[in-house]
Motif scaffolding. Structure first.
Motif, PDB file in Angstrom:
ATOM      1  N   ARG A  76      52.451 -57.172 -18.364  1.00  0.00           N
ATOM      2  CA  ARG A  76      53.501 -58.075 -18.866  1.00  0.00           C
ATOM      3  C   ARG A  76      54.134 -58.845 -17.704  1.00  0.00           C
ATOM      4  O   ARG A  76      54.414 -60.039 -17.809  1.00  0.00           O
ATOM      5  N   ALA A  77      54.347 -58.151 -16.576  1.00  0.00           N
ATOM      6  CA  ALA A  77      54.935 -58.819 -15.413  1.00  0.00           C
ATOM      7  C   ALA A  77      53.995 -59.870 -14.832  1.00  0.00           C
ATOM      8  O   ALA A  77      54.429 -60.823 -14.195  1.00  0.00           O
ATOM      9  N   LEU A  78      52.683 -59.676 -15.050  1.00  0.00           N
ATOM     10  CA  LEU A  78      51.696 -60.607 -14.492  1.00  0.00           C
ATOM     11  C   LEU A  78      51.413 -61.784 -15.427  1.00  0.00           C
ATOM     12  O   LEU A  78      50.712 -62.722 -15.048  1.00  0.00           O
ATOM     13  N   ALA A  79      51.984 -61.728 -16.648  1.00  0.00           N
ATOM     14  CA  ALA A  79      51.586 -62.680 -17.694  1.00  0.00           C
ATOM     15  C   ALA A  79      51.764 -64.141 -17.285  1.00  0.00           C
ATOM     16  O   ALA A  79      50.925 -64.987 -17.608  1.00  0.00           O
ATOM     17  N   HIS A  80      52.835 -64.450 -16.586  1.00  0.00           N
ATOM     18  CA  HIS A  80      53.080 -65.847 -16.207  1.00  0.00           C
ATOM     19  C   HIS A  80      52.483 -66.200 -14.849  1.00  0.00           C
ATOM     20  O   HIS A  80      52.788 -67.255 -14.297  1.00  0.00           O
ATOM     21  N   GLY A  81      51.644 -65.311 -14.317  1.00  0.00           N
ATOM     22  CA  GLY A  81      51.040 -65.583 -13.014  1.00  0.00           C
ATOM     23  C   GLY A  81      52.086 -65.706 -11.919  1.00  0.00           C
ATOM     24  O   GLY A  81      52.162 -66.732 -11.238  1.00  0.00           O
ATOM     25  N   PRO A  82      52.928 -64.665 -11.734  1.00  0.00           N
ATOM     26  CA  PRO A  82      54.027 -64.763 -10.759  1.00  0.00           C
ATOM     27  C   PRO A  82      53.499 -64.867  -9.337  1.00  0.00           C
ATOM     28  O   PRO A  82      52.407 -64.389  -9.034  1.00  0.00           O
ATOM     29  N   ARG A  83      54.297 -65.492  -8.480  1.00  0.00           N
ATOM     30  CA  ARG A  83      53.962 -65.548  -7.053  1.00  0.00           C
ATOM     31  C   ARG A  83      54.609 -64.386  -6.315  1.00  0.00           C
ATOM     32  O   ARG A  83      54.275 -64.096  -5.177  1.00  0.00           O
ATOM     33  N   LEU A  84      55.588 -63.779  -6.954  1.00  0.00           N
ATOM     34  CA  LEU A  84      56.299 -62.651  -6.340  1.00  0.00           C
ATOM     35  C   LEU A  84      56.421 -61.535  -7.369  1.00  0.00           C
ATOM     36  O   LEU A  84      56.811 -61.771  -8.513  1.00  0.00           O
ATOM     37  N   LEU A  85      56.074 -60.336  -6.936  1.00  0.00           N
ATOM     38  CA  LEU A  85      56.162 -59.164  -7.809  1.00  0.00           C
ATOM     39  C   LEU A  85      57.225 -58.229  -7.225  1.00  0.00           C
ATOM     40  O   LEU A  85      57.104 -57.790  -6.081  1.00  0.00           O
ATOM     41  N   LEU A  86      58.245 -57.946  -8.029  1.00  0.00           N
ATOM     42  CA  LEU A  86      59.299 -57.024  -7.607  1.00  0.00           C
ATOM     43  C   LEU A  86      59.101 -55.732  -8.370  1.00  0.00           C
ATOM     44  O   LEU A  86      59.061 -55.731  -9.605  1.00  0.00           O
ATOM     45  N   MET A  87      58.966 -54.631  -7.650  1.00  0.00           N
ATOM     46  CA  MET A  87      58.651 -53.376  -8.318  1.00  0.00           C
ATOM     47  C   MET A  87      59.658 -52.311  -7.885  1.00  0.00           C
ATOM     48  O   MET A  87      59.795 -52.013  -6.705  1.00  0.00           O
ATOM     49  N   ASP A  88      60.368 -51.756  -8.875  1.00  0.00           N
ATOM     50  CA  ASP A  88      61.409 -50.775  -8.593  1.00  0.00           C
ATOM     51  C   ASP A  88      60.934 -49.392  -9.039  1.00  0.00           C
ATOM     52  O   ASP A  88      61.044 -49.049 -10.212  1.00  0.00           O
ATOM     53  N   GLU A  89      60.421 -48.627  -8.113  1.00  0.00           N
ATOM     54  CA  GLU A  89      59.866 -47.306  -8.416  1.00  0.00           C
ATOM     55  C   GLU A  89      58.986 -47.339  -9.668  1.00  0.00           C
ATOM     56  O   GLU A  89      59.195 -46.560 -10.603  1.00  0.00           O
ATOM     57  N   PRO A  90      57.997 -48.239  -9.674  1.00  0.00           N
ATOM     58  CA  PRO A  90      57.229 -48.435 -10.909  1.00  0.00           C
ATOM     59  C   PRO A  90      56.416 -47.208 -11.307  1.00  0.00           C
ATOM     60  O   PRO A  90      56.130 -47.015 -12.480  1.00  0.00           O
ATOM     61  N   PHE A  91      56.068 -46.388 -10.331  1.00  0.00           N
ATOM     62  CA  PHE A  91      55.213 -45.233 -10.638  1.00  0.00           C
ATOM     63  C   PHE A  91      55.981 -43.928 -10.475  1.00  0.00           C
ATOM     64  O   PHE A  91      55.398 -42.845 -10.396  1.00  0.00           O
ATOM     65  N   GLY A  92      57.299 -44.024 -10.435  1.00  0.00           N
ATOM     66  CA  GLY A  92      58.155 -42.872 -10.154  1.00  0.00           C
ATOM     67  C   GLY A  92      58.040 -41.743 -11.163  1.00  0.00           C
ATOM     68  O   GLY A  92      58.227 -40.588 -10.820  1.00  0.00           O
ATOM     69  N   SER A  93      57.741 -42.092 -12.418  1.00  0.00           N
ATOM     70  CA  SER A  93      57.700 -41.050 -13.447  1.00  0.00           C
ATOM     71  C   SER A  93      56.293 -40.485 -13.626  1.00  0.00           C
ATOM     72  O   SER A  93      56.073 -39.649 -14.493  1.00  0.00           O
ATOM     73  N   LEU A  94      55.356 -40.950 -12.806  1.00  0.00           N
ATOM     74  CA  LEU A  94      53.962 -40.505 -12.992  1.00  0.00           C
ATOM     75  C   LEU A  94      53.633 -39.330 -12.085  1.00  0.00           C
ATOM     76  O   LEU A  94      54.251 -39.147 -11.036  1.00  0.00           O
ATOM     77  N   ASP A  95      52.646 -38.547 -12.499  1.00  0.00           N
ATOM     78  CA  ASP A  95      52.198 -37.466 -11.630  1.00  0.00           C
ATOM     79  C   ASP A  95      51.409 -38.053 -10.457  1.00  0.00           C
ATOM     80  O   ASP A  95      51.026 -39.212 -10.465  1.00  0.00           O
ATOM     81  N   GLU A  96      51.186 -37.218  -9.461  1.00  0.00           N
ATOM     82  CA  GLU A  96      50.564 -37.651  -8.207  1.00  0.00           C
ATOM     83  C   GLU A  96      49.235 -38.380  -8.431  1.00  0.00           C
ATOM     84  O   GLU A  96      48.948 -39.403  -7.810  1.00  0.00           O
ATOM     85  N   PHE A  97      48.469 -37.858  -9.355  1.00  0.00           N
ATOM     86  CA  PHE A  97      47.120 -38.396  -9.601  1.00  0.00           C
ATOM     87  C   PHE A  97      47.204 -39.808 -10.202  1.00  0.00           C
ATOM     88  O   PHE A  97      46.580 -40.747  -9.706  1.00  0.00           O
ATOM     89  N   ALA A  98      48.026 -39.940 -11.252  1.00  0.00           N
ATOM     90  CA  ALA A  98      48.193 -41.243 -11.918  1.00  0.00           C
ATOM     91  C   ALA A  98      48.823 -42.246 -10.955  1.00  0.00           C
ATOM     92  O   ALA A  98      48.482 -43.426 -10.942  1.00  0.00           O
ATOM     93  N   ARG A  99      49.726 -41.743 -10.148  1.00  0.00           N
ATOM     94  CA  ARG A  99      50.426 -42.582  -9.184  1.00  0.00           C
ATOM     95  C   ARG A  99      49.450 -43.198  -8.190  1.00  0.00           C
ATOM     96  O   ARG A  99      49.522 -44.383  -7.872  1.00  0.00           O
ATOM     97  N   GLU A 100      48.531 -42.377  -7.695  1.00  0.00           N
ATOM     98  CA  GLU A 100      47.531 -42.875  -6.733  1.00  0.00           C
ATOM     99  C   GLU A 100      46.616 -43.904  -7.376  1.00  0.00           C
ATOM    100  O   GLU A 100      46.290 -44.923  -6.778  1.00  0.00           O
ATOM    101  N   ALA A 101      46.225 -43.608  -8.615  1.00  0.00           N
ATOM    102  CA  ALA A 101      45.341 -44.535  -9.328  1.00  0.00           C
ATOM    103  C   ALA A 101      46.039 -45.870  -9.533  1.00  0.00           C
ATOM    104  O   ALA A 101      45.445 -46.941  -9.331  1.00  0.00           O
TER     105      ALA A 101
END
Ligand SMILES: Nc1ncnc2c1ncn2[C@@H]1O[C@H](COP(=O)(O)OP(=O)(O)OP(=O)(O)O)[C@@H](O)[C@H]1O
Ligand SMILES: [Mg+2]
Length: 255
Positions: A150-175
């Motif tokens: 959804r964040a990529l939908a408009h083809g952004p030039r800048l991506l701001l990510m606030d702990e986007p993978f914070g709730s994921l386990d280590e494995f999912a986070r790495e992927a």
């Protein structure tokens, strides 16, 4: 601080932010200096409550600053936001439960009337087969993929990510990290990535910025001279361990 060559994606000078909270005014940021170069991947770490999310919201054009200057994509943060040139991903995916995956991604496009290939967006984040599913039918990692698409939908030039993978386990986070790097390497977007994980910061970024405790400002900057694309066993190398150690030290010394 490193001087970024060319027009930076983000340029913050002497930024302060004061909240008018219920418990009285609170100075969240004081004297933040920061740059994200065009196409650069910058990670931001700092103690809880130091103002990382506040800083990201300011850059996203969602919060008016109390003082200082903020340039985003060579204009104001609000202009960059209004032009849909900035994508924001937060810790909570914030999906509409009654809409399908495809429907959630199409929503910002419906609002602006822009055209984008929703199927291609889903394929890019590796969930092409789940277009007709609803959010509650997905795993946490898959929901974050939807949020990223959804964040990529408009083809952004800048991506701001606030702990986007914070709730994921280590494995999912790495992927997810690897997926994000693939997207970044292909699209050459600029990324400002907030994380609690020093390891994740070093694995992903060109540069790691360390913030002080509140009121937050940048107190250290560590360039990450590790090969790209980042090899899988990178975290087993002495170079990686040395960088991890340096970030930890900078955090420990954060006043
Ligand atoms: N809307 C708000 N109104 C008043 N104070 C706020 C608001 N949002 C955040 N704060 C305060 O600003 C300070 C910085 O908060 P912020 O969320 O930016 O920290 P953070 O570095 O993202 O923390 P964390 O790592 O826990 O996510 C905190 O003291 C917080 O209480
Ligand atoms: Mg936060």
């Amino acid at each position: 601080m490193t001087t970024v060559i060319g027009v930076p994606a983000v340029r913050v000078r002497g930024l302060s932010h004061r909240y008018r909270g219920d418990g009285g005014p609170l100075l969240a940021l004081a004297g933040v200096e920061l740059e994200v170069g065009a196409g650069e991947f910058v990670a931001l770490v700092g103690p809880s409550g130091c103002g990382k999310s506040t800083l990201l919201r300011v850059v996203a054009g969602l919060l008016e600053v109390s003082g200082g200057a903020v340039d985003v994509l060579a204009g104001s943060a609000t202009a960059a936001r209004a032009g849909h040139r900035v994508g924001l991903v937060t810790q909570e995916p914030g999906l509409l439960p009654w809409r399908t995956v495809a429907g959630n991604i199409a929503l910002p496009l419906e609002v602006t009337g822009a055209r984008a290939d929703v199927d291609a967006l889903l394929a890019r984040v590796g969930i092409a087969a789940f277009a007709r599913y609803h959010p509650h039918e997905l795993s946490g990692g898959m929901r974050q993929r939807v949020a990223l698409a959804r964040a990529l939908a408009h083809g952004p030039r800048l991506l701001l990510m606030d702990e986007p993978f914070g709730s994921l386990d280590e494995f999912a986070r790495e992927a997810m990290g690897r997926e994000l790097l693939r997207i970044w390497e292909r699209d050459r977007v600029s990324v400002l990535f907030v994380t609690h994980s020093i390891r994740e910061a070093v694995l992903l970024a060109d540069r790691v910025l360390v913030m002080s405790a509140a009121p937050g400002r940048i107190v250290a900057e560590l360039p990450v001279h590790l090969p790209r694309p980042r090899p899988r066993a990178l975290d087993e190398t002495p170079e990686f361990a040395a960088l991890l150690h340096r970030v930890r030290e900078a955090l420990g010394g954060a006043p």
